[in-house]
Design an enzyme around this catalytic site. Structure first.
Site, PDB file in Angstrom:
ATOM      1  N   TYR A 125      -7.448   7.130   4.194  1.00  9.06           N
ATOM      2  CA  TYR A 125      -6.543   8.367   4.032  1.00  9.06           C
ATOM      3  C   TYR A 125      -7.328   9.692   4.265  1.00  9.06           C
ATOM      4  O   TYR A 125      -7.171  10.745   3.710  1.00  9.06           O
ATOM      5  CB  TYR A 125      -6.006   8.163   2.716  1.00  9.06           C
ATOM      6  CG  TYR A 125      -5.006   7.262   2.209  1.00  9.06           C
ATOM      7  CD1 TYR A 125      -4.429   6.731   3.233  1.00  9.06           C
ATOM      8  CD2 TYR A 125      -4.522   7.066   0.869  1.00  9.06           C
ATOM      9  CE1 TYR A 125      -3.433   5.463   2.911  1.00  9.06           C
ATOM     10  CE2 TYR A 125      -3.692   6.028   0.755  1.00  9.06           C
ATOM     11  CZ  TYR A 125      -3.066   5.291   1.688  1.00  9.06           C
ATOM     12  OH  TYR A 125      -2.166   4.387   1.612  1.00  9.06           O
ATOM     13  N   LYS A 179     -14.249  -5.026   1.486  1.00  6.88           N
ATOM     14  CA  LYS A 179     -14.161  -6.243   2.646  1.00  6.88           C
ATOM     15  C   LYS A 179     -15.427  -5.677   3.397  1.00  6.88           C
ATOM     16  O   LYS A 179     -15.219  -5.569   4.741  1.00  6.88           O
ATOM     17  CB  LYS A 179     -12.869  -5.841   3.236  1.00  6.88           C
ATOM     18  CG  LYS A 179     -12.445  -6.927   4.221  1.00  6.88           C
ATOM     19  CD  LYS A 179     -11.969  -7.993   3.726  1.00  6.88           C
ATOM     20  CE  LYS A 179     -11.603  -9.157   5.039  1.00  6.88           C
ATOM     21  NZ  LYS A 179     -11.126 -10.263   4.355  1.00  6.88           N
ATOM     22  N   ASP A 239      -8.640  -8.886  -0.172  1.00  2.00           N
ATOM     23  CA  ASP A 239      -7.446  -9.837   0.148  1.00  2.00           C
ATOM     24  C   ASP A 239      -7.358 -10.834  -0.894  1.00  2.00           C
ATOM     25  O   ASP A 239      -6.126 -11.190  -1.286  1.00  2.00           O
ATOM     26  CB  ASP A 239      -7.372 -10.131   1.637  1.00  2.00           C
ATOM     27  CG  ASP A 239      -8.810 -10.649   1.914  1.00  2.00           C
ATOM     28  OD1 ASP A 239      -9.873 -10.447   1.232  1.00  2.00           O
ATOM     29  OD2 ASP A 239      -9.031 -11.098   3.117  1.00  2.00           O
ATOM     30  N   ASP A 269      -4.342   1.595  -3.394  1.00  2.00           N
ATOM     31  CA  ASP A 269      -2.814   1.788  -3.229  1.00  2.00           C
ATOM     32  C   ASP A 269      -2.028   0.861  -3.185  1.00  2.00           C
ATOM     33  O   ASP A 269      -0.843   0.596  -4.064  1.00  2.00           O
ATOM     34  CB  ASP A 269      -2.684   2.902  -1.940  1.00  2.00           C
ATOM     35  CG  ASP A 269      -1.535   3.553  -2.371  1.00  2.00           C
ATOM     36  OD1 ASP A 269      -0.626   3.530  -3.265  1.00  2.00           O
ATOM     37  OD2 ASP A 269      -1.081   4.216  -0.888  1.00  2.00           O
ATOM     38  N   ASP A 292       0.335  -1.298  -6.534  1.00  2.62           N
ATOM     39  CA  ASP A 292       1.678  -1.448  -6.411  1.00  2.62           C
ATOM     40  C   ASP A 292       2.266  -2.802  -6.642  1.00  2.62           C
ATOM     41  O   ASP A 292       3.046  -3.134  -7.269  1.00  2.62           O
ATOM     42  CB  ASP A 292       2.128  -0.873  -5.027  1.00  2.62           C
ATOM     43  CG  ASP A 292       2.663   0.632  -5.017  1.00  2.62           C
ATOM     44  OD1 ASP A 292       2.182   1.340  -5.730  1.00  2.62           O
ATOM     45  OD2 ASP A 292       3.849   0.718  -4.295  1.00  2.62           O
TER      46      ASP A 292
END
Ligand code: ATP
Ligand code: MG
Length: 333
Positions: free
Chosen positions: A123, A174, A206, A230, A234
């Site tokens: 971002y 990762k 993941d 993010d 969620d």
């Protein structure tokens, strides 16, 4: 306490149900302490009036107040919340996801907190169109931002640890694939934690998604790069069963902004039936941030108590109004 020593709280209800749930939170804050509230406008309504979704005086107020309580903004959300997060120089987004007794949840054993890097990663805003066929994104990771997040995480888990317990957190990354950027993130976070005597468990981001679905109880505090935090937070929101329940904090070095995770809920705005719980939990986080731990704990417990015993708003199967729920919380206080 003299007038000048009171904490100054900027109150920005914004649009839609922000106009209903933020006043509810102010009422609850008034029941547990003596604060100086300063209200300001932001969002679609003020843009329609003035042409500006975030008036300079609102930005300045958030940049100078000890803490800010924000509701939601509609179409103009990005023009409002991104600059407001910048106004408090927020480097970490704190997102608790907890299932409550009395509320239907996919995974009732969920009780965890994401500490999400809030300034960089993918971002970063560095995107380029290089040709008709090719666009690129620069993923930015700095040691300084990663260490700042890690220091916050160490304080966070140390404050919450029971006596005799070694504090710790999970680090999601990762680094096996993004060796340079997530390697740097991992090394910086683990390095700070080692120095601080805080345990870390490394998990591939993941794999966190799978473990969250299957055994969310194995997570307590998860430190994440921006995008991973993010998406995973969620996912966790889905596990606890209710957008109307999730609070969040955008914390900077000297100030912080608190907001419910939900938006303006245009389908129920103006009906007086919005669930104030997410904003009340955000207010509890605000109290703890300002050092009023006791008051914060009381607000959290009173809100949880009302979720368990009612009255409840229609989103949770009840027929109570926002005001009924707020009055019940104040009663318990
Ligand atoms: P926005 O664009 O502002 O995010 P939205 O239409 O996506 O608006 P949300 O606020 O994100 O609406 O809410 C999504 C759904 O969840 C809506 O049906 C809304 O009514 C419901 N909801 C969200 N927050 C609450 C709340 N506090 N109380 C009751 N229902 C809520
Ligand atoms: Mg929405």
């Amino acid at each position: 306490m003299g007038r000048d020593e009171r904490d100054r709280i900027a109150v920005i209800p914004g649009d839609g149900i922000g106009q209903e749930v933020v006043p509810a939170a102010v009422e609850v804050l008034e029941a547990v302490g003596d604060f100086e509230f300063v209200e300001a406008d932001a969002g679609d309504a003020v843009k329609a009036e003035t042409g500006d979704a975030l008036p300079q005086e609102t930005y300045d107020l958030a940049a100078e107040a000890d803490a800010t309580l924000f509701g939601a903004a509609g179409e103009t959300a990005a023009d409002v919340i991104l600059p407001l997060r910048e106004a408090v120089d927020s480097f970490v987004n704190v997102r608790p996801a907890k299932a409550y007794p009395g509320v239907d949840a996919l995974r009732p054993e969920t009780d965890l907190v994401f500490l999400r890097e809030n300034t960089e990663g993918v971002y970063s805003g560095h995107e380029d169109r290089l040709s008709e066929d090719l666009s690129t994104l620069t993923r930015v990771v700095t040691t300084s931002a990663s260490e700042r997040l890690a220091e916050f995480a160490c304080d966070y888990v140390t404050d919450r640890a029971d006596a005799g317990e070694t504090p710790g957190f999970h680090v999601a990354h990762k680094a096996n694939v993004m060796r340079e950027t997530d390697g740097r993130f991992r090394d910086a976070v683990v390095g700070v934690a080692d120095e601080r005597g805080v345990d870390t468990d490394e998990v591939l981001m993941d794999a966190v998604a799978t473990h969250l679905c299957l055994e969310p109880e194995t997570f307590d505090v998860v430190v994440c790069p921006n995008l991973a935090g993010d998406v995973l937070s969620d996912l966790a929101a889905g596990l606890v069963g209710g957008l109307g329940l999730l609070p969040s904090a955008n914390v900077g070095p000297d100030r912080a902004l608190f907001e419910p995770v939900h938006g303006t809920a245009p389908d129920i705005a103006g009906d007086g039936v919005a669930n104030p719980a997410a904003t009340l939990f955000s207010a509890a986080m605000l109290l703890q941030y300002l050092g009023h731990d006791d008051a914060g704990e009381r607000v959290r417990e009173a809100t949880e108590g009302v979720l368990a015993d009612g009255p409840r708003t229609p989103d949770l199967g009840g027929d109570a109004s926002t005001e009924d729920v707020t009055a019940a919380v104040v009663d318990r206080l």
